[in-house]
Design a protein around this motif. Structure first.
Motif, mmCIF file in Angstrom:
data_model
loop_
_atom_site.group_PDB
_atom_site.id
_atom_site.type_symbol
_atom_site.label_atom_id
_atom_site.label_comp_id
_atom_site.label_asym_id
_atom_site.label_seq_id
_atom_site.Cartn_x
_atom_site.Cartn_y
_atom_site.Cartn_z
ATOM 1 N N CYS A 1 -8.674 8.434 0.169
ATOM 2 C CA CYS A 1 -7.247 8.764 0.071
ATOM 3 C C CYS A 1 -6.483 8.224 1.274
ATOM 4 C CB CYS A 1 -7.055 10.269 -0.036
ATOM 5 S SG CYS A 1 -7.901 11.013 -1.447
ATOM 6 N N GLY A 2 -5.217 7.902 1.050
ATOM 7 C CA GLY A 2 -4.357 7.357 2.096
ATOM 8 C C GLY A 2 -3.766 8.426 2.992
ATOM 9 N N ASP A 3 -2.663 8.075 3.629
ATOM 10 C CA ASP A 3 -2.022 8.945 4.624
ATOM 11 C C ASP A 3 -1.576 10.271 4.009
ATOM 12 O OD1 ASP A 3 -2.362 6.871 6.407
ATOM 13 O OD2 ASP A 3 -0.325 6.084 6.125
ATOM 14 N N CYS B 1 0.855 -1.193 0.000
ATOM 15 C CA CYS B 1 0.000 0.000 0.000
ATOM 16 C C CYS B 1 0.888 1.239 0.000
ATOM 17 C CB CYS B 1 -0.933 -0.004 1.201
ATOM 18 S SG CYS B 1 -2.149 -1.345 1.180
ATOM 19 N N ARG B 2 1.000 1.885 -1.147
ATOM 20 C CA ARG B 2 1.927 3.013 -1.295
ATOM 21 C C ARG B 2 1.493 4.264 -0.541
ATOM 22 N NH1 ARG B 2 2.421 4.414 -7.085
ATOM 23 N NH2 ARG B 2 0.275 3.668 -7.242
ATOM 24 N N ALA B 3 0.219 4.317 -0.156
ATOM 25 C CA ALA B 3 -0.269 5.470 0.611
ATOM 26 C C ALA B 3 -0.867 5.028 1.940
ATOM 27 C CB ALA B 3 -1.305 6.244 -0.202
ATOM 28 N N GLY B 4 -0.429 3.893 2.447
ATOM 29 C CA GLY B 4 -0.955 3.401 3.706
ATOM 30 C C GLY B 4 -2.319 2.753 3.526
ATOM 31 N N ASN C 1 6.929 16.327 -2.147
ATOM 32 C CA ASN C 1 6.133 16.428 -0.925
ATOM 33 C C ASN C 1 6.283 15.137 -0.130
ATOM 34 O OD1 ASN C 1 4.145 14.527 -2.029
ATOM 35 N ND2 ASN C 1 3.449 16.257 -3.291
ATOM 36 N N ILE C 2 5.709 15.129 1.081
ATOM 37 C CA ILE C 2 5.837 13.970 1.966
ATOM 38 C C ILE C 2 5.136 12.751 1.390
ATOM 39 C CG2 ILE C 2 3.791 14.644 3.289
ATOM 40 C CD1 ILE C 2 7.010 12.943 4.641
ATOM 41 N N CYS C 3 4.081 12.967 0.599
ATOM 42 C CA CYS C 3 3.350 11.842 0.012
ATOM 43 C C CYS C 3 4.206 11.084 -0.998
ATOM 44 C CB CYS C 3 2.057 12.343 -0.642
ATOM 45 S SG CYS C 3 0.948 13.199 0.498
ATOM 46 N N GLN C 4 4.958 11.808 -1.813
ATOM 47 C CA GLN C 4 5.837 11.151 -2.775
ATOM 48 C C GLN C 4 6.971 10.411 -2.063
ATOM 49 O OE1 GLN C 4 7.116 13.644 -6.029
ATOM 50 N NE2 GLN C 4 5.040 14.390 -6.452
ATOM 51 N N PHE C 5 7.430 10.978 -0.945
ATOM 52 C CA PHE C 5 8.444 10.291 -0.144
ATOM 53 C C PHE C 5 7.896 8.973 0.399
ATOM 54 C CE2 PHE C 5 10.022 9.360 4.138
ATOM 55 C CZ PHE C 5 11.363 9.167 3.879
ATOM 56 N N ASN C 6 6.678 9.014 0.946
ATOM 57 C CA ASN C 6 6.066 7.804 1.494
ATOM 58 C C ASN C 6 5.845 6.749 0.414
ATOM 59 O OD1 ASN C 6 6.002 8.893 4.066
ATOM 60 N ND2 ASN C 6 3.911 9.674 3.851
ATOM 61 N N GLU C 7 5.429 7.176 -0.782
ATOM 62 C CA GLU C 7 5.227 6.230 -1.880
ATOM 63 C C GLU C 7 6.530 5.544 -2.259
ATOM 64 O OE1 GLU C 7 2.903 6.830 -5.405
ATOM 65 O OE2 GLU C 7 1.884 8.560 -4.514
ATOM 66 N N ALA C 8 7.595 6.324 -2.311
ATOM 67 C CA ALA C 8 8.885 5.785 -2.737
ATOM 68 C C ALA C 8 9.423 4.746 -1.746
ATOM 69 C CB ALA C 8 9.896 6.920 -2.908
ATOM 70 N N HIS C 9 9.068 4.899 -0.473
ATOM 71 C CA HIS C 9 9.623 4.008 0.548
ATOM 72 C C HIS C 9 8.582 3.045 1.115
ATOM 73 C CE1 HIS C 9 13.510 6.060 0.672
ATOM 74 N NE2 HIS C 9 12.842 7.184 0.559
ATOM 75 N N GLN D 1 -9.720 14.177 -7.006
ATOM 76 C CA GLN D 1 -8.476 13.414 -6.952
ATOM 77 C C GLN D 1 -7.806 13.597 -5.597
ATOM 78 O OE1 GLN D 1 -5.951 14.556 -10.206
ATOM 79 N NE2 GLN D 1 -7.242 13.577 -11.758
ATOM 80 N N CYS D 2 -6.996 12.614 -5.227
ATOM 81 C CA CYS D 2 -6.235 12.698 -3.984
ATOM 82 C C CYS D 2 -5.086 13.685 -4.153
ATOM 83 C CB CYS D 2 -5.684 11.327 -3.596
ATOM 84 S SG CYS D 2 -6.948 10.124 -3.156
ATOM 85 N N VAL D 3 -5.001 14.629 -3.222
ATOM 86 C CA VAL D 3 -3.961 15.660 -3.246
ATOM 87 C C VAL D 3 -3.235 15.646 -1.911
ATOM 88 C CG1 VAL D 3 -3.481 18.127 -3.492
ATOM 89 C CG2 VAL D 3 -5.327 17.076 -4.815
ATOM 90 N N CYS D 4 -1.931 15.765 -1.950
ATOM 91 C CA CYS D 4 -1.152 15.768 -0.708
ATOM 92 C C CYS D 4 -1.484 17.018 0.098
ATOM 93 C CB CYS D 4 0.340 15.720 -1.025
ATOM 94 S SG CYS D 4 1.365 15.275 0.404
ATOM 95 N N LYS D 5 -1.695 16.864 1.390
ATOM 96 C CA LYS D 5 -2.070 17.992 2.243
ATOM 97 C C LYS D 5 -0.945 19.010 2.345
ATOM 98 C CE LYS D 5 -5.211 15.242 5.123
ATOM 99 N NZ LYS D 5 -5.472 14.718 6.494
ATOM 100 N N SER D 6 0.280 18.545 2.263
ATOM 101 C CA SER D 6 1.440 19.445 2.302
ATOM 102 C C SER D 6 2.158 19.415 0.965
ATOM 103 C CB SER D 6 2.410 19.014 3.412
ATOM 104 O OG SER D 6 3.620 19.763 3.340
ATOM 105 N N GLN D 7 2.429 20.583 0.415
ATOM 106 C CA GLN D 7 3.165 20.678 -0.848
ATOM 107 C C GLN D 7 4.599 21.148 -0.629
ATOM 108 O OE1 GLN D 7 2.132 19.579 -3.857
ATOM 109 N NE2 GLN D 7 0.355 18.798 -2.742
#
Length: 299
Positions: A88-90, A53-56, A129-137, A110-116
């Motif tokens: 939307c995930g985390d 789950c790339r977004a939790g 953003n933090i969402c792309q970081f979480n997806e990558a890891h 669409q799902c948008v990251c709360k912090s840009q």
């Protein structure tokens, strides 16, 4: 026709249509059919844990079992009580695109990251953003956290070096150079054998630079109008900030006369190393060698 038969025929028809048009499946038709209307008693022991789950995870439509949350850019349900597209995930929220509404279009949420705000990963990579970081890891066994908020502080990297070119006297040519770094790097041009930075007092040579196309990048151009035989040589894009430097060179070949055809031979590459920054640009080496390099300043 009996109601039960009508229901079965409708379900079969929707399944076949969804399989024929995959986009319908993405938008939740089969998901809606599978979930049904009845949830029953929540028994966590019967839940299957989702993986990758790339977004939790979020709770399913019954509010019982976990399922993968929708990732950034995926269609979602604005209404929390609706589970047609999914939630939307985390660190994400479901939004409508204001620009689409402005131009009279009917947008899909669409799902948008709360912090840009950009973040720096532990490996020294900058994420939008933090969402792309979480997806990558996502899916990594060990718990990984960001190094710090804001972009990673890095020496310049030339992502698009100038390319070798040739043209006839009297024509115009342009060399391009794209650089990424933070803090933003300074970009300059030189011609091999000349200690002065371009354009100098030469009216037929001009340089331009602007930000982009990505965050923390600079694109520069060197333009020579009405090239002459004396313009032939090796031109170097050099860039630096407080953390290091990089440079890349390309050759201009000027052909006397005029013709409707000429052969272009683009070919530029970048290598890394500990080349001394000053020594290279004052070098009198054979001009058959086109140089590229980068390095870090000593801490």
């Amino acid at each position: 026709m009996k109601p039960l038969v009508v229901t079965v025929v409708l379900v079969v028809a929707l399944v076949e249509v969804s399989q024929t048009y995959p986009i319908w499946y993405h938008r939740g038709w089969l998901r809606w059919l599978k979930e049904g209307d009845s949830c029953g008693t929540c028994n966590l022991e019967l839940c299957s844990m989702p993986t990758d789950c790339r977004a939790g995870t979020v709770l399913n439509s019954c509010g019982c079992c976990p399922e993968c949350g929708n990732v950034e850019g995926q269609i979602c349900d604005l209404d929390k009580d609706n589970h047609f597209y999914g939630h939307c995930g985390d660190n994400l929220e479901c939004r409508l695109d204001a620009e689409d509404i402005k131009f009279g279009e009917i947008p899909e949420p669409q799902c948008v990251c709360k912090s840009q705000e950009t973040v720096c990963g532990p490996e020294g990579r900058t994420y939008e953003n933090i969402c792309q970081f979480n997806e990558a890891h996502a899916g990594e066994e060990r718990n990984i956290s960001i190094k710090h908020e804001g972009p990673c502080k890095t020496a310049p990297v030339i992502s698009l070096p100038p390319q070798d070119t040739q043209n006839f006297t009297g024509n115009d040519i342009i060399f391009g150079c794209e650089v990424s770094a933070y803090p933003m790097p300074h970009l300059e041009w030189k011609k091999k054998g000349n200690k002065m930075f371009l354009p100098g007092d030469d009216a037929h040579i001009s340089i331009q630079a602007r930000g982009g196309p990505r965050k923390y990048s600079v694109t520069g151009w060197l333009q020579i109008q009405g090239i002459k035989k004396s313009d032939e040589g090796i031109y170097t894009c050099q860039t630096k900030n407080k953390y290091g430097f990089a440079y890349s060179s390309a050759r201009l070949k000027v052909i006397d006369g005029s013709s409707s055809t000429f052969q272009s031979n683009p070919g530029s590459h970048i290598t890394s190393g500990s080349t001394d920054y000053g020594d290279y640009f004052d070098s009198t080496e054979d001009e058959e060698e086109v140089e590229h390099g980068s390095g870090d300043y000593e801490k």
